[in-house]
Write a protein that holds these residues in place. Sequence first.
Motif, PDB file in Angstrom:
ATOM      1  N   THR A   6       0.835  -1.209   0.000  1.00 28.28           N
ATOM      2  CA  THR A   6       0.000   0.000   0.000  1.00 28.28           C
ATOM      3  C   THR A   6       0.865   1.252   0.000  1.00 28.28           C
ATOM      4  OG1 THR A   6      -1.726  -1.196   1.199  1.00 28.28           O
ATOM      5  CG2 THR A   6      -1.852   1.209   1.223  1.00 28.28           C
ATOM      6  N   ALA A   7       1.911   1.252   0.804  1.00 25.23           N
ATOM      7  CA  ALA A   7       2.804   2.412   0.861  1.00 25.23           C
ATOM      8  C   ALA A   7       3.490   2.643  -0.486  1.00 25.23           C
ATOM      9  CB  ALA A   7       3.843   2.213   1.968  1.00 25.23           C
ATOM     10  N   ILE A   8       3.946   1.572  -1.127  1.00 23.43           N
ATOM     11  CA  ILE A   8       4.602   1.707  -2.430  1.00 23.43           C
ATOM     12  C   ILE A   8       3.607   2.212  -3.467  1.00 23.43           C
ATOM     13  CG2 ILE A   8       5.669   0.405  -4.319  1.00 23.43           C
ATOM     14  CD1 ILE A   8       7.075  -1.275  -2.172  1.00 23.43           C
ATOM     15  N   SER A   9       2.384   1.695  -3.432  1.00 24.49           N
ATOM     16  CA  SER A   9       1.358   2.144  -4.378  1.00 24.49           C
ATOM     17  C   SER A   9       1.037   3.624  -4.190  1.00 24.49           C
ATOM     18  CB  SER A   9       0.081   1.317  -4.210  1.00 24.49           C
ATOM     19  OG  SER A   9       0.329  -0.028  -4.506  1.00 24.49           O
ATOM     20  N   LEU A  10       0.906   4.054  -2.957  1.00 20.09           N
ATOM     21  CA  LEU A  10       0.632   5.471  -2.692  1.00 20.09           C
ATOM     22  C   LEU A  10       1.807   6.347  -3.120  1.00 20.09           C
ATOM     23  CD1 LEU A  10      -1.174   5.278   0.772  1.00 20.09           C
ATOM     24  CD2 LEU A  10      -2.186   5.780  -1.463  1.00 20.09           C
ATOM     25  N   LEU A  11       3.008   5.876  -2.900  1.00 19.80           N
ATOM     26  CA  LEU A  11       4.189   6.624  -3.331  1.00 19.80           C
ATOM     27  C   LEU A  11       4.234   6.742  -4.852  1.00 19.80           C
ATOM     28  CD1 LEU A  11       6.829   8.018  -2.477  1.00 19.80           C
ATOM     29  CD2 LEU A  11       7.942   5.796  -2.691  1.00 19.80           C
ATOM     30  N   ILE A  13       1.649   6.664  -6.886  1.00 22.44           N
ATOM     31  CA  ILE A  13       0.588   7.601  -7.275  1.00 22.44           C
ATOM     32  C   ILE A  13       1.064   9.029  -7.064  1.00 22.44           C
ATOM     33  CG2 ILE A  13      -1.720   8.438  -6.651  1.00 22.44           C
ATOM     34  CD1 ILE A  13      -2.439   5.462  -6.124  1.00 22.44           C
ATOM     35  N   LEU A  14       1.740   9.291  -5.947  1.00 23.26           N
ATOM     36  CA  LEU A  14       2.265  10.624  -5.655  1.00 23.26           C
ATOM     37  C   LEU A  14       3.310  11.046  -6.684  1.00 23.26           C
ATOM     38  CD1 LEU A  14       2.463  13.068  -3.713  1.00 23.26           C
ATOM     39  CD2 LEU A  14       4.268  11.793  -2.529  1.00 23.26           C
ATOM     40  N   ILE A  15       4.219  10.149  -7.034  1.00 25.76           N
ATOM     41  CA  ILE A  15       5.265  10.471  -8.012  1.00 25.76           C
ATOM     42  C   ILE A  15       4.655  10.749  -9.386  1.00 25.76           C
ATOM     43  CG2 ILE A  15       7.210   9.471  -9.289  1.00 25.76           C
ATOM     44  CD1 ILE A  15       8.108   8.174  -6.692  1.00 25.76           C
ATOM     45  N   CYS A  16       3.675   9.950  -9.776  1.00 21.89           N
ATOM     46  CA  CYS A  16       3.009  10.176 -11.078  1.00 21.89           C
ATOM     47  C   CYS A  16       2.228  11.487 -11.065  1.00 21.89           C
ATOM     48  CB  CYS A  16       2.074   9.017 -11.400  1.00 21.89           C
ATOM     49  SG  CYS A  16       2.935   7.484 -11.759  1.00 21.89           S
ATOM     50  N   ALA A  17       1.580  11.787  -9.948  1.00 19.94           N
ATOM     51  CA  ALA A  17       0.846  13.050  -9.840  1.00 19.94           C
ATOM     52  C   ALA A  17       1.803  14.240  -9.896  1.00 19.94           C
ATOM     53  CB  ALA A  17       0.030  13.075  -8.549  1.00 19.94           C
ATOM     54  N   MET A  18       2.957  14.106  -9.262  1.00 21.65           N
ATOM     55  CA  MET A  18       3.954  15.178  -9.310  1.00 21.65           C
ATOM     56  C   MET A  18       4.432  15.419 -10.742  1.00 21.65           C
ATOM     57  SD  MET A  18       6.319  14.374  -5.981  1.00 21.65           S
ATOM     58  CE  MET A  18       7.608  15.475  -6.517  1.00 21.65           C
ATOM     59  N   ALA A  19       4.673  14.331 -11.489  1.00 21.37           N
ATOM     60  CA  ALA A  19       5.135  14.472 -12.871  1.00 21.37           C
ATOM     61  C   ALA A  19       4.053  15.121 -13.729  1.00 21.37           C
ATOM     62  CB  ALA A  19       5.519  13.107 -13.436  1.00 21.37           C
ATOM     63  N   THR A  20       2.818  14.721 -13.515  1.00 20.29           N
ATOM     64  CA  THR A  20       1.711  15.313 -14.279  1.00 20.29           C
ATOM     65  C   THR A  20       1.567  16.793 -13.958  1.00 20.29           C
ATOM     66  OG1 THR A  20       0.592  13.180 -14.251  1.00 20.29           O
ATOM     67  CG2 THR A  20      -0.750  15.104 -14.795  1.00 20.29           C
ATOM     68  N   TYR A  21       1.623  17.133 -12.677  1.00 22.67           N
ATOM     69  CA  TYR A  21       1.522  18.526 -12.258  1.00 22.67           C
ATOM     70  C   TYR A  21       2.692  19.341 -12.820  1.00 22.67           C
ATOM     71  CZ  TYR A  21       1.496  22.641  -9.253  1.00 22.67           C
ATOM     72  OH  TYR A  21       1.498  23.931  -8.789  1.00 22.67           O
TER      73      TYR A  21
END
Length: 148
Positions: A6-11, A13-21
């Motif tokens: 779960t922690a890796i999945s959330l991380l 998602i955060l990294i992909c969201a950062m790249a998109t932003y």
Amino acid sequence: DMCIATAISLLMILICAMATYGAYKQHAAWIIPFFCYQIFDFALNTLVAISVLVYPSSIQDYLRQLPSNFPYKEEIMSVNPTCLVVIILLFISIILAFKGYLISCVWNCYRYISSRNSSDVLVYITTNDTAVRLRRPGACPPPAHSSS
């Protein structure tokens, strides 16, 4: 462990969201974590390919450990081990080529945003009778001069 997954999945998602932003708002620094993840993932997949090449018998051991209800397990195990290694290496090579292409896409996006946000540098080249002004690609054209 479920907590680590779960922690890796959330991380991720955060990294992909950062790249998109970062791509949307044109902040190149926000793309770097995703780029680093891609490089790490590419390196791990390369190590898998090397391990298949160096230890081809490990494929048969891995297949024996699969559950008995795994689809096509018996058919896969009946394939010639050398042929199986070639098929797996071909499959991994295709995946590595695609991942390399995606890495180059992210790198080009990073370079584009970085160069777009850098200051405009003007260079003047003077020849005998004319002066030529070179601009960075994508920069705004100079204002038109009226001749009156």
